[in-house]
Motif scaffolding. Structure first.
Motif, PDB file in Angstrom:
ATOM      1  N   MET A 214      -3.406  -3.098   5.151  1.00 52.84           N
ATOM      2  CA  MET A 214      -2.948  -4.415   4.940  1.00 52.84           C
ATOM      3  C   MET A 214      -4.118  -5.282   4.563  1.00 52.84           C
ATOM      4  O   MET A 214      -5.249  -5.023   5.328  1.00 52.84           O
ATOM      5  CB  MET A 214      -2.213  -5.064   6.225  1.00 52.84           C
ATOM      6  N   VAL A 215      -4.085  -6.650   4.011  1.00 51.21           N
ATOM      7  CA  VAL A 215      -5.157  -7.431   3.760  1.00 51.21           C
ATOM      8  C   VAL A 215      -4.897  -8.579   4.342  1.00 51.21           C
ATOM      9  O   VAL A 215      -5.221  -9.314   5.700  1.00 51.21           O
ATOM     10  CB  VAL A 215      -5.727  -7.665   2.384  1.00 51.21           C
ATOM     11  N   ASP A 216      -4.171  -9.479   3.821  1.00 51.27           N
ATOM     12  CA  ASP A 216      -3.461 -10.891   4.351  1.00 51.27           C
ATOM     13  C   ASP A 216      -2.592 -10.838   5.433  1.00 51.27           C
ATOM     14  O   ASP A 216      -2.586 -11.638   6.243  1.00 51.27           O
ATOM     15  CB  ASP A 216      -3.378 -11.893   3.300  1.00 51.27           C
ATOM     16  N   GLY A 217      -1.742 -10.087   5.335  1.00 47.38           N
ATOM     17  CA  GLY A 217      -0.587  -9.737   6.090  1.00 47.38           C
ATOM     18  C   GLY A 217       0.451 -10.825   6.070  1.00 47.38           C
ATOM     19  O   GLY A 217       1.510 -10.939   6.768  1.00 47.38           O
ATOM     20  N   THR A 218       0.538 -11.740   4.954  1.00 46.48           N
ATOM     21  CA  THR A 218       1.379 -12.708   4.430  1.00 46.48           C
ATOM     22  C   THR A 218       2.055 -12.688   3.560  1.00 46.48           C
ATOM     23  O   THR A 218       2.742 -13.561   2.869  1.00 46.48           O
ATOM     24  CB  THR A 218       0.500 -14.092   4.748  1.00 46.48           C
ATOM     25  N   GLY A 219       2.111 -11.328   2.739  1.00 49.29           N
ATOM     26  CA  GLY A 219       3.059 -11.416   1.533  1.00 49.29           C
ATOM     27  C   GLY A 219       2.270 -11.670   0.266  1.00 49.29           C
ATOM     28  O   GLY A 219       2.889 -11.527  -0.703  1.00 49.29           O
ATOM     29  N   MET A 220       0.894 -11.959   0.266  1.00 51.33           N
ATOM     30  CA  MET A 220       0.348 -12.490  -1.073  1.00 51.33           C
ATOM     31  C   MET A 220      -0.686 -11.525  -1.668  1.00 51.33           C
ATOM     32  O   MET A 220      -0.788 -11.731  -3.070  1.00 51.33           O
ATOM     33  CB  MET A 220      -0.431 -13.724  -0.677  1.00 51.33           C
ATOM     34  N   CYS A 221      -1.093 -10.530  -0.918  1.00 53.88           N
ATOM     35  CA  CYS A 221      -1.968  -9.863  -1.842  1.00 53.88           C
ATOM     36  C   CYS A 221      -1.488  -8.361  -2.245  1.00 53.88           C
ATOM     37  O   CYS A 221      -2.043  -7.747  -2.998  1.00 53.88           O
ATOM     38  CB  CYS A 221      -3.259  -9.381  -0.883  1.00 53.88           C
ATOM     39  N   GLY A 222      -0.616  -7.764  -1.751  1.00 51.62           N
ATOM     40  CA  GLY A 222       0.126  -6.809  -2.120  1.00 51.62           C
ATOM     41  C   GLY A 222      -0.326  -5.501  -1.774  1.00 51.62           C
ATOM     42  O   GLY A 222       0.003  -4.361  -2.288  1.00 51.62           O
ATOM     43  N   ALA A 223      -1.377  -5.332  -1.080  1.00 51.12           N
ATOM     44  CA  ALA A 223      -2.143  -4.175  -0.543  1.00 51.12           C
ATOM     45  C   ALA A 223      -1.062  -3.336   0.454  1.00 51.12           C
ATOM     46  O   ALA A 223      -1.192  -2.175   0.089  1.00 51.12           O
ATOM     47  CB  ALA A 223      -3.146  -4.586   0.370  1.00 51.12           C
ATOM     48  N   CYS A 224      -0.029  -3.929   1.114  1.00 50.06           N
ATOM     49  CA  CYS A 224       0.729  -3.323   1.792  1.00 50.06           C
ATOM     50  C   CYS A 224       2.016  -2.698   1.154  1.00 50.06           C
ATOM     51  O   CYS A 224       3.055  -2.365   1.797  1.00 50.06           O
ATOM     52  CB  CYS A 224       0.924  -4.047   2.922  1.00 50.06           C
ATOM     53  N   ARG A 225       2.078  -2.589  -0.188  1.00 48.23           N
ATOM     54  CA  ARG A 225       3.283  -2.460  -0.882  1.00 48.23           C
ATOM     55  C   ARG A 225       3.788  -0.748  -0.650  1.00 48.23           C
ATOM     56  O   ARG A 225       3.067  -0.022  -0.656  1.00 48.23           O
ATOM     57  CB  ARG A 225       3.321  -2.746  -2.223  1.00 48.23           C
ATOM     58  N   ALA A 235       5.221  -4.401   3.153  1.00 51.39           N
ATOM     59  CA  ALA A 235       5.359  -4.011   4.827  1.00 51.39           C
ATOM     60  C   ALA A 235       5.212  -5.250   5.613  1.00 51.39           C
ATOM     61  O   ALA A 235       5.759  -5.217   6.616  1.00 51.39           O
ATOM     62  CB  ALA A 235       4.500  -2.677   5.201  1.00 51.39           C
ATOM     63  N   CYS A 236       4.055  -5.918   5.311  1.00 51.67           N
ATOM     64  CA  CYS A 236       3.672  -7.231   6.218  1.00 51.67           C
ATOM     65  C   CYS A 236       4.806  -8.160   6.433  1.00 51.67           C
ATOM     66  O   CYS A 236       5.024  -8.758   7.514  1.00 51.67           O
ATOM     67  CB  CYS A 236       2.536  -7.767   5.782  1.00 51.67           C
ATOM     68  N   VAL A 237       5.466  -8.494   5.313  1.00 58.68           N
ATOM     69  CA  VAL A 237       6.754  -9.503   5.386  1.00 58.68           C
ATOM     70  C   VAL A 237       8.135  -8.986   5.367  1.00 58.68           C
ATOM     71  O   VAL A 237       8.904  -9.597   5.675  1.00 58.68           O
ATOM     72  CB  VAL A 237       6.509 -10.645   4.456  1.00 58.68           C
TER      73      VAL A 237
END
Ligand code: FAD
Ligand code: NAD
Ligand code: FES
Length: 272
Positions: A214-225, A235-237
């Motif tokens: 995860m990077v931002d944890g707020t649904g903006m970067c897409g790292a956690c898809r 996953a974060c949001v």
């Protein structure tokens, strides 16, 4: 505003229990949610699940695996952490289900504590299976034991409980005729994958807490898809908990390893 470490304890080799002062987070955090910390100006953001809250502090339990977690472990009581942001993600779906089997692997046992407590308070009967590589790596036995109706311990080498993996113990229970209305599993991704495969076969809904990068944890970067039920989720949001029966585990595992070489190098440089 930085946050003071009010308590630090070593639970096992490389595993630390921290309480960190926070003015708002303890009032809002619910089981299953996480926070993101940044140790200092040069630090990267690391997601950690909330293992508990007290009046003015939030509890996290951390295993040292790379540069940031090793750096965190060097901090002492009364040291400050630059940023602690949360609560993030959706809370666990706590309800009365009946019989719940909770499966925890390694440091994944820690975030299960608030979940077990909440499931118990809604009247569920809890069977907890916890596993670690060795007896020395088993953590929180007393706390988890007090909250569960039944506690089963397993270690990879047989140095505590019976020898084998958490999935072996789950299969034994199912073979003996135990029926569960829900499974909750947190631990290494590979463990959650195999617990979910059992749940799929047995047609039991199975919550897992996914831990993609995860990077931002707020649904903006897409790292956690992650792909769940054929759909792309963050996953974060949208999580971090999903029904593991529908997670594309192979894709998640591949993505988790994408920066491994760089992470290894970064840790080697930090340790010098
Ligand atoms: P890095 O240098 O980033 O990585 C070192 C090694 O760890 C590499 O092998 C890498 O593949 C692996 N790794 C990196 N990120 C993750 C990850 N997200 N999951 C699994 N392996 C990873 N850890 C805890 O100890 N306690 C927790 O309560 C906890 N909760 C988490 C909750 C969420 C929602 C997520 C996404 C992760 C959680 N993790 C938890 C994992 C933790 O965030 C990572 O271990 C940490 O970010 C690694 O940072 P690092 O710089 O020390 O290691
Ligand atoms: P570990 O690798 O020592 O494994 C712990 C136990 O998991 C093992 O003893 C075994 O019983 C089980 N397990 C491991 N591989 C398995 C397999 N192939 N099949 C079935 N069971 C298996 O654990 P660790 O080093 O403490 O790592 C814990 C993991 O939990 C880390 O990857 C961490 O990122 C993750 N974690 C996730 C969260 C979250 O909220 N998602 C929170 C904390 C930790
Ligand atoms: Fe950036 Fe989830 S961490 S979208």
């Amino acid at each position: 505003m930085s946050h003071r470490i009010t308590k630090k304890a070593k639970l096992a080799a490389g595993i630390y229990d921290f309480s960190i002062e926070h003015s708002t987070l303890p009032n809002f955090a619910k089981p299953g949610q996480f926070l993101i910390i940044r140790i200092d100006e040069k630090g990267e953001r690391i997601p950690l699940t909330i293992a508990g809250v007290s009046k003015n502090a939030v509890r996290i339990i951390v295993k040292c695996v790379g540069k940031s977690t090793y750096k965190l472990a060097t901090l002492k009581e009364n040291d400050e952490i630059l940023e602690v942001i949360g609560p993030l993600g959706n809370p666990s779906e706590i309800d009365f289900y009946g019989k719940v089997c909770v499966v925890g692997g390694g440091v994944g046992i820690a975030p299960l504590m608030p979940i077990i407590k909440a499931l118990k308070s809604t009247g569920n009967k809890i069977t907890t299976i916890i596993g670690a590589s060795t007896a020395e790596q088993l953590i929180l036995l007393d706390e988890i034991g007090k909250m569960s109706d039944e506690l089963i311990i397993t270690t990879d080498d047989g140095s505590a409980g019976s020898k084998g993996l958490v999935t072996h113990r789950l299969e034994e229970l199912l073979n003996k005729g135990c029926r569960f209305d829900r499974i909750w599993a947190i631990g290494p991704t590979i463990m959650m994958k195999f617990v979910s495969a059992i749940a799929l076969r047995e047609e039991i809904p199975c919550w897992v807490s996914l831990n993609p990068i995860m990077v931002d944890g707020t649904g903006m970067c897409g790292a956690c898809r992650v792909e769940v039920g054929g759909e792309m989720k963050f996953a974060c949001v949208d999580g971090p908990e999903f029904d593991g029966r529908f997670v594309n585990w192979n894709e998640l595992i591949k993505r988790l390893h994408q920066y491994q070489e760089k992470e290894k190098l970064s840790l080697e440089l930090f340790k010098k």
